[in-house]
Design an enzyme around this catalytic site. Structure first.
Site, short mmCIF file in Angstrom:
data_model
loop_
_atom_site.label_atom_id
_atom_site.label_comp_id
_atom_site.label_asym_id
_atom_site.label_seq_id
_atom_site.Cartn_x
_atom_site.Cartn_y
_atom_site.Cartn_z
N ARG A 105 0.80 -1.18 0.32
CA ARG A 105 -0.23 -0.20 0.69
C ARG A 105 0.97 1.66 -0.09
NH1 ARG A 105 -4.84 -2.24 -0.75
NH2 ARG A 105 -5.46 -3.82 0.66
N LYS A 130 1.42 -8.82 -3.25
CA LYS A 130 0.93 -9.13 -2.13
C LYS A 130 -0.95 -8.80 -2.73
CE LYS A 130 -0.30 -9.20 2.48
NZ LYS A 130 0.25 -8.92 3.76
#
Ligand code: DC
Length: 678
Positions: A407, A434
């Site tokens: 992120r 991921k």
């Protein structure tokens, strides 16, 4: 996926277009099982193709469900014909479930209820993941489950249940280890609620409520309406029966959508275009993170949407700072921190203590990296407060450290829209794998750079090693590659095949032919002409000679000009060939001219040919090379000469390919504004 050490994003100017996001994993496996338990056929759209969904599909197929096609195919729906809440009498199977918790837990519950003889197996790591609380809950009902290894863990043996002592009291399950146990019961017990209500009671604090919310929403779409009493008691009403909704779209991951929502809010749309269309998740999303839409709107994003789509445009600009409790959208809220860099005023994101215990300490990470860009950031135990750089001059070019956190990497890619026109470096870009391996590829299909994408030109005489060096430099930077010599080789080959004499008088015919060719440089390095693999045909000495001939014709060079310029793309291009820096990309920020003695080059070519199993002779090679050099230097159309602003590198024998690659990368780094060199 970019597996480079870093990825340099040039300054970006605008964005538009549409992006389809990959389906969410947890929704995919839930709808597969629900479709399998239902009567009738369910058509599933946008199912995620991953290890976890594959084992689920295999298991359902083994159990006798219709699975059409047998595997997820990109863009194509998949049809599951369900069991109608019943297994055939005497059903027995061994099911291998890999490391998929989202398959092991719900399937165990469903099969233990349905009856039959099953072994539930997986990989070694699966046998370390607890399932005891679920087994305990199922045993209360009369389900028959034994541990085949360590008690409390898979593998399991399931036998037909004995419901003669079915309890009147609520079924109890712990909620503080994994919410998947409760999800498994919620999906299995409707099979038993034909004549009576079934109540499930959570023992301990229920974690991951948004995931239970997803389960309840999906159950409702399959006809099961569970009453939720304050996340503590769940009642499945008597008369429940699984019914296929006919068709269902698997939503994309709503947290992944936040980057594209922010993109639409931050980036201007080019003339006549309407921002970013996101397909795969919509305003009716059942995922908690969809509430990011409200926060983005509060900052100024103009968002419309419907089932399974969102359309996002710049609304208020600059964005407006907000002060928000983000407890309900912990993951997507990180994206707000980057939007704050484009906002008027100071943004405060509160109640985000959980950021500190995620992939990395996300409060510290976001603060450190935003400061590198020139923002003023205050951080506390559970908040972050961001004041953007005061004006364009206060922005800094930063190399963003990503802490192995997908992120952080995705968020800071949006800093490339900074008003200072600075590039942004994302370190370790592969960490996005991921949840979104192709994030940067998706981003690049939507954005336009402020200036044409950067090009590194590597010119030089034939066999100077420029092809090898260019390939390696492109790999290290994640740039596209243009092997312009291959285009001339293809032109020569095509002309020969069309029986056009390689003479000046026929130059225009060859040029016209070039304009019609269907050329593909495949990702696996193969070169295709009209679908035929010509990789080896264009590498012979004869093909080189023919290329040298056709490349002397101005008309042919002209025919290839735009084709070569079209290779320019984000994040950048390495262009190999003798006129790259002089004619094709005169504005390239880095031009390199490689040289090497004729003997050294002949030796290199000799080795290349022998390695490929092609015949070669040193003396002929040297003579050919010298003849070709002479022709290339003397010809009137783009004669072989270095660009005036080229860096020179003698790539002779004592210097390795790696030396040359490192030198080119060093020159490239010297041209970048990043203070922090990794
Ligand atoms: O680099 P190479 O050997 O693959 O190139 C084949 C021929 O094409 C060579 O004789 C020079 C010519 N060429 C050219 O004129 N301009 C380019 N940009 C690339 C190659």
């Amino acid at each position: 996926m970019y597996t480079t050490e870093f990825l340099d994003l040039p300054s970006l100017a605008s964005a538009a277009g549409s992006v389809r996001l990959p389906g969410s994993k947890s929704i995919s496996n839930r709808v597969l099982l629900l479709a399998a338990l239902s009567q009738g056929t369910t058509t599933l759209h946008d199912l995620l193709d991953s290890d976890d969904t594959r084992v689920m599909l295999d298991a359902l197929h083994t159990l006798g469900c219709g699975v059409q096609p047998r595997q997820v195919q990109p863009g194509a729906p998949l049809r599951i014909t369900g069991l109608g809440g019943q297994l055939p009498v005497g059903a027995a199977a061994t099911l291998f479930l890999g490391n998929a918790g989202t398959a092991m837990r719900p399937l165990t519950a469903a099969l233990a209820v349905l009856g039959g003889h099953f072994q539930m197996t997986g990989i070694a790591r699966m046998y370390e993941r607890p399932i005891g609380d679920l087994v305990d809950a199922l045993r209360q009902l009369g389900c028959c489950i034994d541990y085949l290894g360590t008690p409390g863990y898979p593998p399991l043996q399931i036998a037909p249940p004995d419901f003669s002592r079915f309890p009147q009291a609520p079924i109890q399950v712990r909620g503080d280890v994994s919410s998947q146990f409760l999800t498994a019961l919620l999906m299995a017990l409707p099979l038993l609620a034909t004549e009576r209500d079934i109540t499930i009671e959570v023992v301990g604090e229920l974690i991951s409520k948004p995931y239970i919310h997803i389960t309840l929403e999906l159950l409702a779409r399959f006809g099961i309406r569970v009453a939720n009493h304050d996340w503590q008691r769940f009642v499945i009403p008597a008369g429940s029966r699984y019914q296929s909704p006919g068709e269902i779209h698997v939503e994309a991951d709503a947290s992944s959508a936040s980057y594209f929502i922010a993109l639409g809010a931050i980036a201007a749309s080019p003339e006549g275009q309407k921002g970013i269309k996101i397909e795969g998740v919509g305003l009716d999303s059942i995922q908690g993170d969809i509430r990011f839409v409200e926060a983005a709107r509060a900052m100024g994003a103009a968002i419309t949407g419907g089932p399974n789509w969102l359309q996002v445009q710049r609304g208020r600009w600059p964005l407006q700072a907000i002060d928000l409790d983000c407890n309900h959208i912990p993951d997507a809220a990180m994206t707000l921190a980057v939007m704050a860099l484009y906002a008027q005023g100071t943004t405060t994101l509160r109640n985000i203590a959980s950021w500190r215990v995620k992939e990395t300490d996300r409060i510290a990470a976001m603060a450190t990296e935003a400061r590198k860009l020139g923002a003023v950031v205050e951080e506390g135990a559970d908040f972050i407060r961001i004041t953007p750089p005061q004006d364009a001059r206060a922005w800094r070019a930063a190399s963003i450290h990503t802490y192995d956190d997908h992120r952080v990497a995705m968020c800071f890619s949006l800093a490339a829209f900074n008003p200072a026109g600075l590039p942004v470096r994302i370190e370790d870009p592969k960490c996005v794998a991921k949840t979104f391996p192709d994030y940067f590829e998706a981003l690049f299909t939507l954005v336009q750079p402020s200036a044409p994408a950067p090009v590194i030109c590597i010119d030089g005489p034939t066999a100077s090693g420029k092809g090898t060096v260019a390939t390696l430099v492109a790999q290290r930077l994640g740039f596209a590659l243009l092997d312009s010599g291959a285009l001339y080789r293809i032109a020569g080959l095509a002309a020969r095949r069309a029986s056009i004499p390689l003479e000046e008088a026929h130059a225009q015919r060859i040029a016209d032919l070039v304009g019609t060719l269907d050329i593909v440089f495949a990702p696996d390095q193969r070169v295709l002409l009209g679908g035929e693999d010509i990789t080896l045909d264009i590498r012979t000495e004869e093909a080189g000679m023919n290329a040298s001939r056709v490349s002397a014709f101005a008309a042919v060079r002209q025919a290839l000009l735009q084709l070569q310029r079209d290779f320019r793309r984000l994040p950048g291009l390495v262009a190999d060939g003798r006129d790259m820096g002089t004619t094709i990309f005169p504005d390239a920020p880095l031009k390199v001219f490689l040289t090497a003695s004729a003997e050294c080059r002949a030796q290199r070519r000799f080795k290349q040919l022998i390695d490929k199993g092609l015949p070669a002779n040193m003396r002929d090679l040297l003579a050919d090379l010298q003849a070709r050099d002479a022709r290339d230097m003397q010809r009137s159309a783009s004669p072989l000469r270095p660009a005036e602003d080229a860096e020179h590198w003698d790539n002779s024998a004592e210097r390795t390919v790696e030396d040359a690659v490192q030198q080119v990368l060093t020159w490239w780094q010297q041209r970048q504004p990043f203070a922090h060199v990794i």
